[in-house]
Write a protein that holds these residues in place. Sequence first.
Motif, PDB file in Angstrom:
ATOM      1  N   ARG A   1       0.592  -0.559  -0.259  1.00  0.00           N
ATOM      2  CA  ARG A   1       0.309   0.275   0.348  1.00  0.00           C
ATOM      3  C   ARG A   1       0.920   0.960   0.523  1.00  0.00           C
TER       4      ARG A   1
ATOM      5  N   GLU B   1      -1.449   5.731   3.972  1.00  0.00           N
ATOM      6  CA  GLU B   1      -2.788   5.817   4.402  1.00  0.00           C
ATOM      7  C   GLU B   1      -3.400   7.447   4.564  1.00  0.00           C
TER       8      GLU B   1
ATOM      9  N   LEU C   1      -9.928   9.249   4.896  1.00  0.00           N
ATOM     10  CA  LEU C   1     -11.304   9.482   3.690  1.00  0.00           C
ATOM     11  C   LEU C   1     -11.917  10.212   3.242  1.00  0.00           C
TER      12      LEU C   1
ATOM     13  N   THR D   1      -8.547   6.708  -0.956  1.00  0.00           N
ATOM     14  CA  THR D   1      -8.017   5.822  -0.281  1.00  0.00           C
ATOM     15  C   THR D   1      -7.163   5.331  -0.068  1.00  0.00           C
ATOM     16  N   GLU D   2      -6.185   5.728  -1.164  1.00  0.00           N
ATOM     17  CA  GLU D   2      -4.572   6.080  -0.355  1.00  0.00           C
ATOM     18  C   GLU D   2      -3.567   7.100  -1.139  1.00  0.00           C
TER      19      GLU D   2
ATOM     20  N   TRP E   1      -8.764  -3.580  -2.190  1.00  0.00           N
ATOM     21  CA  TRP E   1      -8.532  -2.808  -1.098  1.00  0.00           C
ATOM     22  C   TRP E   1      -9.410  -1.645  -0.951  1.00  0.00           C
ATOM     23  N   ASP E   2      -9.609  -0.906  -2.355  1.00  0.00           N
ATOM     24  CA  ASP E   2     -10.881  -0.111  -2.540  1.00  0.00           C
ATOM     25  C   ASP E   2     -11.811   0.173  -2.635  1.00  0.00           C
TER      26      ASP E   2
ATOM     27  N   LYS F   1     -12.403  -0.031   1.318  1.00  0.00           N
ATOM     28  CA  LYS F   1     -12.755   1.813   1.635  1.00  0.00           C
ATOM     29  C   LYS F   1     -13.734   2.133   1.207  1.00  0.00           C
TER      30      LYS F   1
ATOM     31  N   GLU G   1     -16.471   1.603   3.568  1.00  0.00           N
ATOM     32  CA  GLU G   1     -16.433   2.804   4.751  1.00  0.00           C
ATOM     33  C   GLU G   1     -17.034   3.508   4.284  1.00  0.00           C
ATOM     34  N   TYR G   2     -17.165   4.089   2.875  1.00  0.00           N
ATOM     35  CA  TYR G   2     -17.771   5.429   2.499  1.00  0.00           C
ATOM     36  C   TYR G   2     -18.836   5.500   2.934  1.00  0.00           C
TER      37      TYR G   2
ATOM     38  N   ASP H   1     -14.701  -8.078   3.404  1.00  0.00           N
ATOM     39  CA  ASP H   1     -15.800  -6.969   4.165  1.00  0.00           C
ATOM     40  C   ASP H   1     -16.698  -7.611   3.740  1.00  0.00           C
TER      41      ASP H   1
END
Length: 391
Positions: free
Chosen positions: A52, A55, A58, A105-106, A198-199, A202, A205-206, A237
Amino acid sequence: MKTSTNVLHFFFLFYFFFWGQRICFSAITGVMETQTNEAFRSKFLSVLRSRRSPEVPLVAECSKPVENPIFQADVPSSEAIESCPKENIDNLKEMLKEENLHLHTEAGEQGRLPLLILSLKESTEERRPAIVFMHGTNANKEWLRPWLEAFASRGYVAIGLDARYHGERADSKTAYRDGLISSWKNGETMPFIFDTVWDLIKLAEYLTQREDIDPKRIGITGISLGGMHAWFAAAVDTRYSVVAPLIGVQGFRWAIDNDKWQGRVNSLKPLFEEARIDMGKKEIDKEVVEKVWNRIAPGLASQFDSPYSLPVIAPRPLYILNGAEDPRCPLGGLVVPLKRADQAYKKTAPPGHFKFKAEDGVEHEVTSFMIKESSDWFDKFLKQGNSTTSD
C-alpha cells in the motif's frame, strides 16, 4: 423398583450428558468457523496492506462527468445490462440525481477512486439500499450507466467505479496492460484484483457513513474482472451484505493443476508473454502461470482461491452466475469451491441464501438472463421488509 429407578436415572444422566456435549461441540464448531473466517480475512488484509501507499484521510471530492471515457479495447456490448428491469418513469433522466466523486483510498494517483453514483431525487425511504457495480477488463464506470440507471429507477443508490488502471485511472489505452507488467517486474503493486479490492474496502467505509444509504443493505456485483472484484471484496468485507458475481468466479489452482489455465491467461496475454521471456521459456506453461499469479496477486492460486474464499461469504446471500462453456471460468474448477460453500451455507444460513447457475451454451459473456437473475436476487434480499443475515 430400585433397579428401574437406577436405570432411568442413568438414562437421564446419559441423555443430558450426550446433548450437553452435542451443544457444547456445536458451540465450539461455531467458534472455530468464526475464527477460521476471521483468520482468512486477517491474512487477506495483511497481503492487501503489504503493498500500500501511505494512508490518507477518507475524503470524497466532487468531480466532473467524464465526456470521453477511455476504453482500452473494443467497446463491449451493453445489450445485456440495458435489459435490466427498471421502473417505467417517463422523465427518468430528470428524476435522477448524479454524483461524480473522487474518493481518496491511499496516497498517489491510483489512490483516487472515481465514482459515478445515481439515485432518485425523491424517495420514500430515508435510507435506501445500495449496490456497487464493477465493470470488466478494459471498460469503465461510464459503460455501466444503463445498469446504474435501472437500479436507481427502482429506489437503489447505484454506485459505479473505475477499477485500477481503468477509466479515469488510465492515462493511455495500454494503462492496465502496463500496470500488470510493471507489477510482474517490480512486485510493488497488485493491479490484478487485489488493489481494487482495497478500494472496495474503503468504499464500503464511505458508503456506510452516508445518510442516504442503509449500512446493512449494501450489495455488490460485477462482470468478469468485476465479478472477481465483487467476490473477493465480499470475502474480506462483511459490509457487503448481498453478493452476485457474474462470469468471474473460478478455481485458479485447479486450472493450473488440470492444464485449464489458457482461457484466463489469454485474456492477459502480454503480461504472460513478458513473464515467459523473463523466465527464459520458449512458451507459456504452468510454471509461468503460477509464478505470475504469485507475483501479482499473492495467494490467488492458494490460500485465497475460491475453495477458501467462497465459504467465508456465508451466511450473506450469494448468487454465482457463470456460462457453462466459459473457458476462463471452467466448471471443473468450481466443483470443490461450490461444495465447500454449500456446506458453509447449510451450517450458517437459512435455506435459499446460496445459489449457483451455469447458463447452458454460454461462454465468457454476460447475458440478459444473468442480469435479470441478479436483479431479482438483490430485490429479494435488499428491498425494504426483506431480511438479510451477516456474520
